[in-house]
Motif scaffolding. Structure first.
Motif, short mmCIF file in Angstrom:
data_model
loop_
_atom_site.label_atom_id
_atom_site.label_comp_id
_atom_site.label_asym_id
_atom_site.label_seq_id
_atom_site.Cartn_x
_atom_site.Cartn_y
_atom_site.Cartn_z
N ASN A 89 0.81 -1.23 0.00
CA ASN A 89 0.00 0.00 0.00
C ASN A 89 0.84 1.27 0.00
O ASN A 89 1.95 1.29 0.53
CB ASN A 89 -0.89 0.04 1.25
N ASN A 90 0.26 2.32 -0.55
CA ASN A 90 0.78 3.67 -0.38
C ASN A 90 -0.20 4.42 0.51
O ASN A 90 -1.36 4.63 0.12
CB ASN A 90 0.88 4.40 -1.73
N LEU A 133 -6.15 -0.32 -10.89
CA LEU A 133 -5.53 0.81 -10.21
C LEU A 133 -4.09 0.91 -10.71
O LEU A 133 -3.32 -0.02 -10.55
CB LEU A 133 -5.54 0.58 -8.69
N TRP A 146 3.29 0.53 -11.39
CA TRP A 146 2.75 -0.80 -11.06
C TRP A 146 1.23 -0.70 -11.09
O TRP A 146 0.66 0.40 -11.05
CB TRP A 146 3.23 -1.32 -9.70
N MET A 162 -2.72 -2.92 -10.13
CA MET A 162 -3.49 -4.00 -9.50
C MET A 162 -4.89 -3.96 -10.07
O MET A 162 -5.30 -2.93 -10.61
CB MET A 162 -3.69 -3.74 -8.00
N TRP A 166 -13.78 -3.14 -5.87
CA TRP A 166 -14.18 -2.17 -4.83
C TRP A 166 -15.66 -2.31 -4.53
O TRP A 166 -16.45 -2.73 -5.38
CB TRP A 166 -13.93 -0.74 -5.31
N GLN A 215 -5.67 0.15 6.01
CA GLN A 215 -4.52 0.48 5.16
C GLN A 215 -4.92 0.88 3.74
O GLN A 215 -4.14 1.49 3.02
CB GLN A 215 -3.51 -0.69 5.13
N GLY A 244 -2.86 6.53 -9.26
CA GLY A 244 -3.42 6.18 -7.95
C GLY A 244 -3.38 7.30 -6.92
O GLY A 244 -4.21 7.31 -6.01
N SER A 264 -6.52 9.01 -5.91
CA SER A 264 -7.54 8.25 -5.17
C SER A 264 -7.31 8.38 -3.67
O SER A 264 -6.84 7.46 -3.00
CB SER A 264 -7.53 6.80 -5.63
N ILE A 265 -7.66 9.53 -3.15
CA ILE A 265 -7.36 9.91 -1.76
C ILE A 265 -8.12 9.05 -0.74
O ILE A 265 -9.28 8.70 -0.95
CB ILE A 265 -7.66 11.42 -1.57
#
Ligand code: MTE
Length: 322
Positions: A82-83, A138, A144, A146, A150, A222, A236, A239-240
């Motif tokens: 995750n970021n 995403l 990168w 994924m 959702w 997360q 990405g 996407s806050i």
């Protein structure tokens, strides 16, 4: 769980993760609801005919969703890679540190150029929304990607209820600021709180999603619990996560990554293999969860959603407005 009873998804429809791949019920529920509301919600929102999705666009989206189902990134990767800089800058930090985030009760402040400003309990916001599933790719600016199933509701549906004034040209989102709960905010890795924004017509596009869960479950902390944005045709960072404020404004919001490095991260941040980032060419992407020996994937313009969103940027130079 935040998934409401009134929703087209009942708790019985929500597939346990281990049986996820075998179930079709959830997907068909989402298709039905998507088809129904794609026309009615937008008409009710008073959108101009040019911004309405015609039947073939809906068909395009459903076809892409169906193709993506076979590419779902395993849950274990989605929730551990995750970021979320509020919990540290390493990919593995958020999953071990985000337990300090208190997601209940949660309220969202609605501000600015809007007829219905106020501080709303998330539970009350969700009572007026229909949750559905959306399977989106995403694509991170770090090259990168994924594919994530959702759970959420269209941002357009919330906007319509809040009634922005005619002055509202942009929408700004802000993440919680609380260094006690979000220890990464004690560092200067970004200017806090994290802020992102969209043009109003981007926000009203049917693909823009307010997400409250993934893989049929409540949103893991997360991944941005309890409420995050997902804008699948943009990098990405748009996407806050963990949103506490939504403000409607006449002017373009100052967004976090754009303020941190304006030459690297534009306001638009549309996925575009032709517009390189100084550190990532953007032509290809590493698919998270794929074998180390798998070839990289060719990145697509607007992350594969050009049919649905290209009209938003007609006549704009995408290299200038990156
Ligand atoms: N939102 C907040 N508040 N803080 C962040 O650090 N990172 C962004 C975005 N939203 C971020 C955020 C970036 S760079 C990406 S790629 C996505 O979240 C990652 O979402 P994921 O961890 O669910 O894959």
């Amino acid at each position: 769980m935040l998934i409401k009873k009134k929703s087209p998804l009942s708790d019985n429809d929500v597939t346990p993760r281990q049986h996820y791949d075998n179930s079709r019920a959830l997907i068909s529920a989402s298709r039905r609801s998507f088809l129904t509301r794609s026309s009615t919600a937008m008409l009710a929102a008073g959108l101009a005919p040019s911004t309405l999705w015609a039947g073939d666009k809906i068909a395009d989206y459903l076809a892409s969703e169906s193709a993506l189902k076979s590419e779902l990134t395993p849950y274990e990767y989605v929730t551990t890679y995750n970021n979320f800089y509020e919990f540290g800058t390493a990919k593995g930090d958020p999953v071990v540190r985000a337990h300090t985030l208190k997601t209940k009760p949660w309220s969202v402040s609605i501000e600015g150029e809007v007829e219905k400003p106020g501080v709303y309990d998330l539970e009350d916001i969700l009572k007026r929304q229909q949750l559905e599933e959306r399977i989106y790719r995403l694509r991170c600016v770090e090259a990168w990607s994924m594919v994530v199933p959702w759970i959420g509701f269209p941002l357009a549906s919330l906007i319509k209820q809040l009634k922005p004034t005619s002055k509202a040209k942009y929408i700004e989102f802000t993440t919680l600021y609380d260094p006690e709960q979000m220890p990464g905010q004690r560092s200067g890795s970004l200017k806090w709180p994290y802020v992102e924004g969209l043009r109003m017509d981007e926000a009203m596009n049917p693909l823009s999603l307010m997400a409250t869960g993934l893989y049929g479950e409540m949103m893991p902390k997360q991944n941005g619990a309890p409420l995050r944005l997902v804008v699948p045709w943009k990098y990405g960072f748009k996407s806050i996560k963990s949103i506490v404020k939504i403000r409607f404004s006449e002017t373009m919001p100052a967004t976090s990554w754009n303020q941190a490095a304006s030459g690297e991260y534009g306001f638009y941040a549309n996925v575009n293999p032709q517009v390189p980032h100084p550190r990532w060419s953007q032509r290809r992407e590493r698919v998270i969860g794929a074998s180390l020996f798998s070839p990289k994937r060719n990145t697509e313009l607007f992350n594969g959603y050009a049919d649905e969103v290209a009209y938003l940027y007609k006549g704009m130079n995408l290299k200038t407005f990156f």
